[in-house]
Design a protein around this motif. Structure first.
Motif, short mmCIF file in Angstrom:
data_model
loop_
_atom_site.label_atom_id
_atom_site.label_comp_id
_atom_site.label_asym_id
_atom_site.label_seq_id
_atom_site.Cartn_x
_atom_site.Cartn_y
_atom_site.Cartn_z
N PHE A 168 -8.07 -17.67 -15.47
CA PHE A 168 -9.19 -16.95 -16.09
C PHE A 168 -9.97 -16.14 -15.05
CE2 PHE A 168 -13.75 -16.93 -17.09
CZ PHE A 168 -13.73 -16.16 -18.24
N MET A 182 -9.59 -15.41 -21.48
CA MET A 182 -9.56 -16.80 -21.94
C MET A 182 -8.26 -17.11 -22.67
SD MET A 182 -13.50 -17.20 -23.27
CE MET A 182 -13.23 -18.85 -23.92
N ALA A 183 -7.80 -16.19 -23.50
CA ALA A 183 -6.54 -16.40 -24.22
C ALA A 183 -5.37 -16.45 -23.25
CB ALA A 183 -6.34 -15.29 -25.25
N MET A 230 -6.89 -27.93 -16.59
CA MET A 230 -8.14 -27.16 -16.57
C MET A 230 -8.29 -26.37 -15.28
SD MET A 230 -9.64 -27.23 -19.39
CE MET A 230 -11.09 -26.37 -18.77
N ALA A 243 -5.41 -17.29 -20.07
CA ALA A 243 -5.48 -18.53 -19.29
C ALA A 243 -5.01 -19.72 -20.11
CB ALA A 243 -6.91 -18.75 -18.81
N THR A 244 -5.36 -19.76 -21.38
CA THR A 244 -4.96 -20.86 -22.24
C THR A 244 -3.44 -20.92 -22.39
OG1 THR A 244 -7.04 -20.74 -23.46
CG2 THR A 244 -5.21 -21.89 -24.52
N LEU A 245 -2.83 -19.77 -22.64
CA LEU A 245 -1.38 -19.75 -22.81
C LEU A 245 -0.64 -20.01 -21.51
CD1 LEU A 245 -1.14 -16.78 -25.31
CD2 LEU A 245 -0.61 -19.15 -25.77
N LYS A 246 -1.17 -19.49 -20.40
CA LYS A 246 -0.54 -19.74 -19.10
C LYS A 246 -0.57 -21.23 -18.77
CE LYS A 246 1.06 -18.85 -14.94
NZ LYS A 246 1.02 -20.23 -14.40
N ALA A 247 -1.62 -21.92 -19.18
CA ALA A 247 -1.75 -23.33 -18.84
C ALA A 247 -0.84 -24.22 -19.67
CB ALA A 247 -3.22 -23.77 -19.01
N VAL A 248 -0.43 -23.77 -20.85
CA VAL A 248 0.33 -24.64 -21.74
C VAL A 248 1.81 -24.29 -21.80
CG1 VAL A 248 -1.70 -25.06 -23.16
CG2 VAL A 248 -0.13 -23.24 -23.80
N TRP A 265 -6.20 -23.43 -15.74
CA TRP A 265 -6.88 -22.53 -16.68
C TRP A 265 -7.97 -21.73 -15.98
CZ3 TRP A 265 -11.55 -21.21 -18.65
CH2 TRP A 265 -11.59 -20.55 -19.88
#
Length: 341
Positions: free
Chosen positions: A65, A234-235, A58, A237-242, A61
């Motif tokens: 973001f 948001m998209a 998080m 950040a989500t992909l970068k985090a996973v 993320w």
């Protein structure tokens, strides 16, 4: 003199039960109750929420973001101001004089004109939308949209600073970006259809003063484009985090995979074009051609750009335009890298 709209009839406000607005509850009558419930839930769940936000995923993320939004927002505002100025102060006849009458010639002229906009891709989207509304042929406006974030002086200077030992990267980025912009403009002339462009309805400021119309257009575009910017951030950040970082090291060992990997990474990271050269320079395990693909693809199509293009020109347009731009940008980057790098 401002245009006065007639008062809506009572029938227009009648709901399915037959009651008008005056007799029934107002649409926002439950808003305070919803807000109170949300606040109560936030207080009750503050422990789990705090633990979730403290997790490394998080934190990563939130970092991505905030970085995407903070980088993009100033240039989004610049683009919105330019868009409003074009819509209010520039007469349509100006573009008829500035661009060649033949659309096929207007495309390269508009691509070269992208060099004068000192902003990133977030600024070019609303400006391109304003150009279409002012009567510029869509092919030329789209060519401008693609070239402006990649060939303006700020971006090229940043690229030179990021690659001091490889000055050829500046020329390669300029050439490849111009080629892709022109090719996509000509491709639109050949295959594009007017019904694919479906911009959202805009408030008419006809009859009002230019100052009122200017700030009205600014407010509309900031709220509209800003919302899509947040969704795209948001998209990203989500992909970068996973996405595991080890995948990049594996991809760098294969020349063909490395180009595709950095092109996809450019889409996922959604970095503004003023900063992407420094990220590309840090990816030293990849070839110069792969890093060129990163620099060409990113300013033309990424997650936040896809969301903003969908909001400006319609989702059907974005679903067709984005894949074609991505494929062409990758192919041109490989060819340009083979010749110049």
């Amino acid at each position: 003199m401002a245009i006065t709209k007639p008062a809506p009839s009572r029938a227009a406000h009648t709901d399915a039960s037959g009651d008008g607005d005056e007799g029934g509850p107002q649409p926002d009558s439950k808003s305070p109750l919803v807000l109170i419930l949300l606040l109560v839930m936030a207080v009750l769940l503050q422990g789990p929420v705090r633990r979730a936000l403290g997790a490394p995923v998080m934190q990563s993320w939130m970092t991505v973001f905030v970085a995407v939004v903070v980088q993009a927002l100033p240039f989004l505002v610049l683009g919105v101001l330019l868009s409003a100025a074009i819509a209010v102060f520039v007469p349509p006849s100006f573009f008829a004089r500035a661009l060649p009458g033949r659309p096929a010639l207007a495309v390269p002229v508009a691509s070269a004109a992208g060099a004068v906009l000192p902003g990133c891709e977030c600024a070019s989207v609303p400006v391109a939308g304003a150009l279409v509304r002012r009567g510029v042929t869509p092919a030329a406006a789209l060519a401008f949209l693609l070239s402006a974030p990649a060939i303006n002086p700020i971006v090229l200077t940043a690229t030179a600073v990021a690659f001091p030992r490889n000055p050829e990267m500046v020329l390669a980025r300029l050439v490849a970006s111009l080629l892709v912009a022109c090719a996509m403009g000509w491709l639109w002339l050949r295959l594009g259809r007017a019904d694919w462009l479906r911009p959202p309805a805009r408030t008419s400021y006809e009859g009002q003063g230019k100052g009122v119309a200017f700030w009205g257009s600014v407010r509309h575009d900031v709220m509209h484009a800003g919302g899509f910017l947040v969704v795209g951030a948001m998209a990203a950040a989500t992909l970068k985090a996973v996405v595991p970082s080890g995948w990049l090291r594996t991809a760098a060992d294969n020349p063909a995979v490395s180009v595709l990997a950095l092109a996809i990474l450019a889409v996922l990271l959604s970095i503004c074009s003023e900063a992407d050269a420094f990220v590309a320079a840090s990816l030293s395990q990849f070839s110069l051609t792969a890093r060129l693909a990163f620099l060409v693809v990113g300013p033309m199509i990424d997650l936040k750009l896809f969301a903003m293009q969908a909001g400006t020109f319609g989702r059907g347009f974005a679903l067709r335009f984005a894949p074609a731009t991505f494929a062409l940008a990758v192919g041109v980057s490989v060819l340009t890298g083979a010749v110049l790098l």
